[in-house]
Design a protein around this motif. Structure first.
Motif, PDB file in Angstrom:
ATOM      1  N   GLU A  71      -1.268  17.953 -16.808  1.00  0.00           N
ATOM      2  CA  GLU A  71      -2.104  17.735 -16.265  1.00  0.00           C
ATOM      3  C   GLU A  71      -3.454  18.829 -17.264  1.00  0.00           C
ATOM      4  OE1 GLU A  71      -3.369  20.965 -12.683  1.00  0.00           O
ATOM      5  OE2 GLU A  71      -1.859  19.682 -11.882  1.00  0.00           O
ATOM      6  N   TYR A 132      -5.541  12.277  -7.950  1.00  0.00           N
ATOM      7  CA  TYR A 132      -7.043  12.153  -7.650  1.00  0.00           C
ATOM      8  C   TYR A 132      -7.274  14.191  -7.804  1.00  0.00           C
ATOM      9  CZ  TYR A 132      -8.848   7.548  -7.810  1.00  0.00           C
ATOM     10  OH  TYR A 132      -9.045   6.115  -7.632  1.00  0.00           O
ATOM     11  N   TYR A 134      -4.887  16.098  -8.718  1.00  0.00           N
ATOM     12  CA  TYR A 134      -4.495  16.269  -9.988  1.00  0.00           C
ATOM     13  C   TYR A 134      -5.300  16.080 -11.546  1.00  0.00           C
ATOM     14  CZ  TYR A 134       0.424  17.300  -8.865  1.00  0.00           C
ATOM     15  OH  TYR A 134       1.587  17.939  -8.280  1.00  0.00           O
ATOM     16  N   GLN A 135      -6.442  15.195 -10.883  1.00  0.00           N
ATOM     17  CA  GLN A 135      -6.979  14.633 -12.629  1.00  0.00           C
ATOM     18  C   GLN A 135      -8.315  15.739 -12.292  1.00  0.00           C
ATOM     19  OE1 GLN A 135      -7.351  10.131 -10.773  1.00  0.00           O
ATOM     20  NE2 GLN A 135      -6.179   9.950 -12.403  1.00  0.00           N
ATOM     21  N   SER A 138      -7.801  17.831 -13.607  1.00  0.00           N
ATOM     22  CA  SER A 138      -7.590  17.708 -15.259  1.00  0.00           C
ATOM     23  C   SER A 138      -8.572  18.164 -16.303  1.00  0.00           C
ATOM     24  CB  SER A 138      -7.490  16.847 -15.627  1.00  0.00           C
ATOM     25  OG  SER A 138      -5.736  16.295 -15.489  1.00  0.00           O
ATOM     26  N   GLU A 139     -10.147  18.034 -15.315  1.00  0.00           N
ATOM     27  CA  GLU A 139     -11.309  18.004 -15.350  1.00  0.00           C
ATOM     28  C   GLU A 139     -12.011  19.043 -15.294  1.00  0.00           C
ATOM     29  OE1 GLU A 139     -13.826  15.635 -12.598  1.00  0.00           O
ATOM     30  OE2 GLU A 139     -12.993  14.338 -13.077  1.00  0.00           O
ATOM     31  N   ILE A 162     -12.132  11.819 -18.462  1.00  0.00           N
ATOM     32  CA  ILE A 162     -10.747  12.003 -17.475  1.00  0.00           C
ATOM     33  C   ILE A 162     -10.937  10.429 -16.701  1.00  0.00           C
ATOM     34  CG2 ILE A 162      -9.511  12.803 -16.041  1.00  0.00           C
ATOM     35  CD1 ILE A 162      -9.112  14.312 -18.185  1.00  0.00           C
ATOM     36  N   ARG A 166      -8.161   7.364 -17.175  1.00  0.00           N
ATOM     37  CA  ARG A 166      -7.514   6.957 -16.217  1.00  0.00           C
ATOM     38  C   ARG A 166      -8.052   5.544 -16.455  1.00  0.00           C
ATOM     39  NH1 ARG A 166      -9.968   5.139 -11.010  1.00  0.00           N
ATOM     40  NH2 ARG A 166     -12.181   6.435 -12.151  1.00  0.00           N
TER      41      ARG A 166
END
Length: 210
Positions: A71, A132, A134-135, A138-139, A162, A166
């Motif tokens: 993450e 999404y 989780y992403q 991450s961002e 990110i 992906r």
């Protein structure tokens, strides 16, 4: 002494996370995500349903726990980069190294167990939707690593980075799922990553095609 006890407690907690997640994933792979209840997972793991929800707030998190270590991966790469290395160069080298290692996160992995997991993930709408989230985290982590104040320009850059990672991973996975081997896809995957990072470095081509 106290620190040692805390460390042991955290280690036991992590082992519980992993054991419950792996038990759930095995059941989902065998019967399908929507055909296995949370109560069944809890029973198989030897814990109560309320205890399970203390570890995993949503059923989808039982699967996505495998992504937990990734993450903040982009943020860690940026924060730990060598002096004189730009954030984009550090991320590009890291992604290319992942392709070389056939890291599942890059999508370039044709190991049967990884393929089965990815089919479960991408074939289940609720898991894709949860991914999404989780992403999004991450961002946010990457934005903070780039600039602790995370102004809007930095958040936009983090979102673009990110998103690129992906798309690259999904394209690799799509081709492997269609029957190509990781070796067959590798050359194009490296070329696509090179193009992607050049575009990140230089900005979107103007005018956009179409």
């Amino acid at each position: 002494m106290s620190a040692g006890r805390i460390s042991l407690r955290e280690r036991k907690k992590q082992l519980t996370y992993e054991a419950v997640s792996e038990a759930a994933i095995s059941m989902f792979l065998e019967r399908g995500f929507d055909k296995v209840s949370v109560a069944e997972v809890a029973a198989a793991a030897g814990i109560s349903k309320p205890t399970l929800f203390r570890y995993f707030p949503a059923k989808e998190d039982l699967v996505l726990h495998r992504f937990a270590d990734h993450e903040d991966e982009a943020a860690r790469v940026v924060s730990g980069r060598p002096d004189g290395t730009s954030p984009l160069d550090a991320l590009r080298h890291h992604f290319l190294d992942g392709l070389d290692r056939r890291d599942p996160v890059t999508g370039l992995c044709d190991n049967p167990q990884v393929l089965a997991f990815h089919r479960l993930l991408y074939g289940t709408p609720s898991l894709v939707a949860r991914l999404y989230a989780y992403q999004g985290r991450s961002e946010a982590a990457l934005a903070r690593a780039l600039d602790p104040g995370a102004p809007v320009a930095v958040r936009l850059a983090a979102g673009q980075i990110i998103a690129v990672l992906r798309v690259l991973a999904e394209e690799n996975w799509r081709r492997i799922d269609a029957g190509e081997s990781a070796g067959q896809v590798y050359g194009d995957a490296v070329a696509a990553a090179g193009l992607a990072f050049v575009q990140l470095e230089n900005g979107l081509p103007m005018p956009l095609p179409g």
